[in-house]
Design an enzyme around this catalytic site. Structure first.
Site, PDB file in Angstrom:
ATOM      1  N   PHE A 133       0.629  -1.179  -0.350  1.00  0.00           N
ATOM      2  CA  PHE A 133      -0.031   0.179   0.099  1.00  0.00           C
ATOM      3  C   PHE A 133       0.553   0.851   0.227  1.00  0.00           C
ATOM      4  O   PHE A 133       1.672   1.344   1.022  1.00  0.00           O
ATOM      5  CB  PHE A 133      -0.690   0.234   1.062  1.00  0.00           C
ATOM      6  CG  PHE A 133      -1.966  -1.192   0.929  1.00  0.00           C
ATOM      7  CD1 PHE A 133      -1.940  -1.701   1.129  1.00  0.00           C
ATOM      8  CD2 PHE A 133      -3.228  -0.572   0.675  1.00  0.00           C
ATOM      9  CE1 PHE A 133      -2.806  -3.467   0.937  1.00  0.00           C
ATOM     10  CE2 PHE A 133      -4.124  -1.598   0.759  1.00  0.00           C
ATOM     11  CZ  PHE A 133      -4.187  -2.715   0.732  1.00  0.00           C
ATOM     12  N   ILE A 135      -0.501   4.566  -0.163  1.00  0.00           N
ATOM     13  CA  ILE A 135      -1.717   5.675   0.374  1.00  0.00           C
ATOM     14  C   ILE A 135      -1.062   7.160   0.544  1.00  0.00           C
ATOM     15  O   ILE A 135       0.337   7.453   1.620  1.00  0.00           O
ATOM     16  CB  ILE A 135      -1.775   5.669   1.359  1.00  0.00           C
ATOM     17  CG1 ILE A 135      -3.154   3.915   0.664  1.00  0.00           C
ATOM     18  CG2 ILE A 135      -3.448   6.412   1.300  1.00  0.00           C
ATOM     19  CD1 ILE A 135      -3.730   3.359  -0.153  1.00  0.00           C
ATOM     20  N   ASP A 223       4.782  -3.682   4.052  1.00  0.00           N
ATOM     21  CA  ASP A 223       4.614  -2.798   4.016  1.00  0.00           C
ATOM     22  C   ASP A 223       5.272  -2.531   2.485  1.00  0.00           C
ATOM     23  O   ASP A 223       6.807  -2.712   3.262  1.00  0.00           O
ATOM     24  CB  ASP A 223       5.900  -2.240   5.919  1.00  0.00           C
ATOM     25  CG  ASP A 223       4.360  -1.765   6.694  1.00  0.00           C
ATOM     26  OD1 ASP A 223       3.480  -2.356   6.852  1.00  0.00           O
ATOM     27  OD2 ASP A 223       5.120  -1.726   8.269  1.00  0.00           O
ATOM     28  N   HIS A 245       7.474 -10.361  14.840  1.00  0.00           N
ATOM     29  CA  HIS A 245       7.739  -9.006  15.057  1.00  0.00           C
ATOM     30  C   HIS A 245       9.493  -8.891  15.304  1.00  0.00           C
ATOM     31  O   HIS A 245      10.300  -9.308  16.649  1.00  0.00           O
ATOM     32  CB  HIS A 245       7.531  -8.116  15.780  1.00  0.00           C
ATOM     33  CG  HIS A 245       7.135  -6.650  15.786  1.00  0.00           C
ATOM     34  ND1 HIS A 245       8.007  -5.670  16.766  1.00  0.00           N
ATOM     35  CD2 HIS A 245       6.669  -5.741  15.758  1.00  0.00           C
ATOM     36  CE1 HIS A 245       8.325  -5.203  16.206  1.00  0.00           C
ATOM     37  NE2 HIS A 245       6.768  -4.924  15.316  1.00  0.00           N
ATOM     38  N   GLU A 315      -2.542  -5.440  13.787  1.00  0.00           N
ATOM     39  CA  GLU A 315      -1.692  -5.853  13.799  1.00  0.00           C
ATOM     40  C   GLU A 315      -2.056  -6.557  15.265  1.00  0.00           C
ATOM     41  O   GLU A 315      -1.857  -7.696  14.978  1.00  0.00           O
ATOM     42  CB  GLU A 315       0.320  -5.283  14.227  1.00  0.00           C
ATOM     43  CG  GLU A 315       1.198  -6.293  14.780  1.00  0.00           C
ATOM     44  CD  GLU A 315       2.340  -5.524  14.791  1.00  0.00           C
ATOM     45  OE1 GLU A 315       3.122  -5.458  14.542  1.00  0.00           O
ATOM     46  OE2 GLU A 315       2.531  -4.552  16.158  1.00  0.00           O
ATOM     47  N   ASP A 338      14.680  -3.964  11.199  1.00  0.00           N
ATOM     48  CA  ASP A 338      14.777  -2.995  11.442  1.00  0.00           C
ATOM     49  C   ASP A 338      16.245  -2.000  12.292  1.00  0.00           C
ATOM     50  O   ASP A 338      16.440  -2.531  12.437  1.00  0.00           O
ATOM     51  CB  ASP A 338      13.754  -2.536  12.592  1.00  0.00           C
ATOM     52  CG  ASP A 338      14.272  -0.793  12.191  1.00  0.00           C
ATOM     53  OD1 ASP A 338      15.380   0.145  12.423  1.00  0.00           O
ATOM     54  OD2 ASP A 338      12.843   0.133  12.376  1.00  0.00           O
TER      55      ASP A 338
HETATM   56  C1  4GW Z   1       0.614   8.622  10.407  1.00  0.00           C
HETATM   57  O1  4GW Z   1       0.533   9.686  10.314  1.00  0.00           O
HETATM   58  C2  4GW Z   1       0.717   7.645   9.891  1.00  0.00           C
HETATM   59  S1  4GW Z   1       0.914   8.190   7.438  1.00  0.00           S
HETATM   60  C3  4GW Z   1       0.814   5.989   9.673  1.00  0.00           C
HETATM   61  C4  4GW Z   1       0.583   5.636   8.661  1.00  0.00           C
HETATM   62  C5  4GW Z   1       1.342   6.064   7.373  1.00  0.00           C
HETATM   63  C6  4GW Z   1       0.762   5.557   6.476  1.00  0.00           C
HETATM   64  C7  4GW Z   1       0.716   4.207   5.896  1.00  0.00           C
HETATM   65  C8  4GW Z   1       0.137   6.879   5.198  1.00  0.00           C
HETATM   66  O2  4GW Z   1       0.078   7.108   5.218  1.00  0.00           O
HETATM   67  N1  4GW Z   1      -0.031   5.748   3.230  1.00  0.00           N
HETATM   68  C9  4GW Z   1       0.140   4.556   3.570  1.00  0.00           C
HETATM   69  O3  4GW Z   1       0.553   3.877   2.486  1.00  0.00           O
HETATM   70  N2  4GW Z   1       0.643   3.621   4.780  1.00  0.00           N
HETATM   71  C10 4GW Z   1       0.988   1.791   4.727  1.00  0.00           C
HETATM   72  O4  4GW Z   1       0.701   1.397   5.572  1.00  0.00           O
HETATM   73  C11 4GW Z   1       2.023   1.867   4.225  1.00  0.00           C
HETATM   74  O5  4GW Z   1       2.206   0.692   3.002  1.00  0.00           O
HETATM   75  C12 4GW Z   1       3.032   1.914   5.687  1.00  0.00           C
HETATM   76  O6  4GW Z   1       3.679   1.332   5.153  1.00  0.00           O
HETATM   77  C13 4GW Z   1       1.808   0.444   6.489  1.00  0.00           C
HETATM   78  C14 4GW Z   1       1.989   0.818   7.894  1.00  0.00           C
HETATM   79  O7  4GW Z   1       2.649   2.194   8.375  1.00  0.00           O
HETATM   80  P1  4GW Z   1       3.469   2.311   8.808  1.00  0.00           P
HETATM   81  O8  4GW Z   1       5.240   1.794   8.223  1.00  0.00           O
HETATM   82  O9  4GW Z   1       3.928   3.710   8.910  1.00  0.00           O
HETATM   83  O10 4GW Z   1       3.902   1.646   9.917  1.00  0.00           O
HETATM   84  P2  4GW Z   1       5.144   1.327  10.618  1.00  0.00           P
HETATM   85  O11 4GW Z   1       5.531   2.175  11.864  1.00  0.00           O
HETATM   86  O12 4GW Z   1       4.660   0.399  11.946  1.00  0.00           O
HETATM   87  O13 4GW Z   1       6.322   0.231  10.232  1.00  0.00           O
HETATM   88 MN    MN Z   2       5.989   0.042   8.067  1.00  0.00          MN
END
Ligand code: 4GW
Ligand code: MN
Length: 380
Positions: A133, A135, A223, A245, A315, A338
């Site tokens: 995704f 977005i 992700d 994780h 999750e 990471d």
């Molecule tokens: C806070 O402002 C946001 S925006 C947290 C996630 C966001 C987001 C996530 C976004 O704006 N657009 C988007 O495509 N995603 C999708 O969700 C993207 O594929 C991302 O890898 C996945 C999970 O969010 P993340 O990677 O930011 O989560 P973490 O920090 O746990 O890797």
């Molecule tokens: Mn991520």
């Protein structure tokens, strides 16, 4: 001769000629059909009922005596291969858990032979869908994601990249070699980032039903803020898999960041739980991914109706699913790392690594202070 006479003569001539030639055609066709019937009859008498030929499949459902569907299974044998013998008394890894109590393998470097697996999956002509995704501003991650995947992800196999995005125009034309392609799927975006993350389940579910089931055998759902830095191949594929994780592989279950409020459908009590699975990496066959995403989405909707949202969003629901629907394969943190973490001894490879995010730039500022996610899921 005037024109009208000519027409008249030809009109009177034609039906007769037509008649003769069509009779001849009919006669030859009859002989031909008779010939076919005789050949089929002969074939059926001599080898029909016991034959393994594909032709018999046309008769399904089989009503003839002595034919079983089992007789029609394709015969698949590997070719001669040379490799080190597996040693019963000398396991390849003793520093890590290689199999769960429900006999699901945990995939670590050194525990499998990729040549054997590749031969098996090539024989099945396997097709893999990689869903991702991008977005809003997360489209910036896409190019590196696909470029590195082309180097390391399922090399030599058929891959469809399914890119879900609300900004299809931000994504240039990406041409890939034969057998691999990018499919852009335009989807709505949600205001709240929690919703952006969680609605992935719903969209994967819907596209599994409408599209993926017709196009691929397995789905890998990850992700986008990631890069591949080492091989990720068919060793990860199975009915349904989750990934350990990187922040919790050594933690005890009561320390896992499961949902702990009983009001949520994602609730897991402190005396239950096998592993803490990452929301950013799961997969399996299309029907299994359909079941998983359908469950997670429905539980999320139930919570929404009750005015609650699980602490780590998709999750948390994924972890609940895997507690009572055990994955058939588990990926070690080699598959989701990471570099903010110190690299432990047992981690021989880092195959898929988080790309550091500038949180202020990539996420909207309002969202930054409203949840623990502002620190990133990896570092809690
Ligand atoms: C806070 O402002 C946001 S925006 C947290 C996630 C966001 C987001 C996530 C976004 O704006 N657009 C988007 O495509 N995603 C999708 O969700 C993207 O594929 C991302 O890898 C996945 C999970 O969010 P993340 O990677 O930011 O989560 P973490 O920090 O746990 O890797
Ligand atoms: Mn991520």
């Amino acid at each position: 001769m005037c024109m009208s006479r000519l027409l008249r003569t030809s009109r009177t001539m034609q039906p007769e000629r037509y008649d003769k030639s069509s009779k001849r055609k009919f006669f030859y066709s009859l002989i031909y059909i008779l010939f076919l019937v005789m050949v089929s009859f002969y074939w059926f008498i001599t080898r029909g009922p016991s034959s393994h030929s594909q032709t018999a499949i046309l008769c399904y459902p089989l009503t003839l005596p002595n034919i079983s569907r089992l007789d029609l299974l394709p015969e698949r044998a590997l070719e001669r291969m040379l490799y080190e013998q597996p040693k019963t008394m000398n396991p390849p890894r003793t520093d890590v858990l290689m199999v769960t109590p429900w006999f699901a393998p945990i995939v670590w470097d050194g525990t499998y032979n990729i040549d054997i697996l590749n031969a098996q999956f090539h024989q099945r002509n396997v097709r893999v869908g990689l869903t991702v995704f991008a977005i809003k501003k997360y489209t910036v991650f896409l190019q590196r994601f696909i470029e590195t995947a082309e180097k390391f992800f399922m090399v030599g196999h058929k891959v469809n990249y399914y890119v879900f995005t609300d900004r299809p125009n931000d994504i240039g034309n990406i041409s890939l070699p034969e057998g691999r392609k990018v499919v852009i799927l335009e989807v709505p975006s949600y205001k709240r980032w929690q919703e952006v993350s969680m609605r992935r389940m719903e969209m994967i579910r819907d596209y599994s039903q409408q599209r993926f089931i017709h196009e691929v055998d397995f789905l890998v759902c990850v992700d986008v803020d990631m890069r591949f830095s080492d091989e990720v191949g068919v060793e990860i594929l199975g009915d349904v898999f989750g990934t350990l994780h990187p922040g919790f592989y050594a933690a005890s279950r009561d320390r896992f960041t499961y949902e702990r409020r009983k009001q949520s459908t994602a609730y897991i009590p402190p005396d239950e739980g096998d592993f803490y699975y990452a929301g950013g990496y799961f997969g399996g066959t299309v029907p299994e991914v359909y079941k998983l995403t359908n469950y997670c989405h429905n539980e999320m909707l139930t919570d929404k109706r009750n005015g609650i949202e699980a602490i780590w969003h998709d999750e948390s629901y994924l972890n609940k699913y895997f507690l009572y629907h055990k994955p058939t394969k588990i990926l070690s943190p080699e598959y989701l790392w990471d570099n903010g973490y110190a690299v432990p001894q047992f981690l021989k490879r880092r195959r898929f690594v988080a790309v550091p995010k500038n949180h202020n730039e990539i996420r909207n500022k309002r969202a930054l202070n409203d949840s623990p996610k502002s620190r990133g899921k990896f570092h809690r």
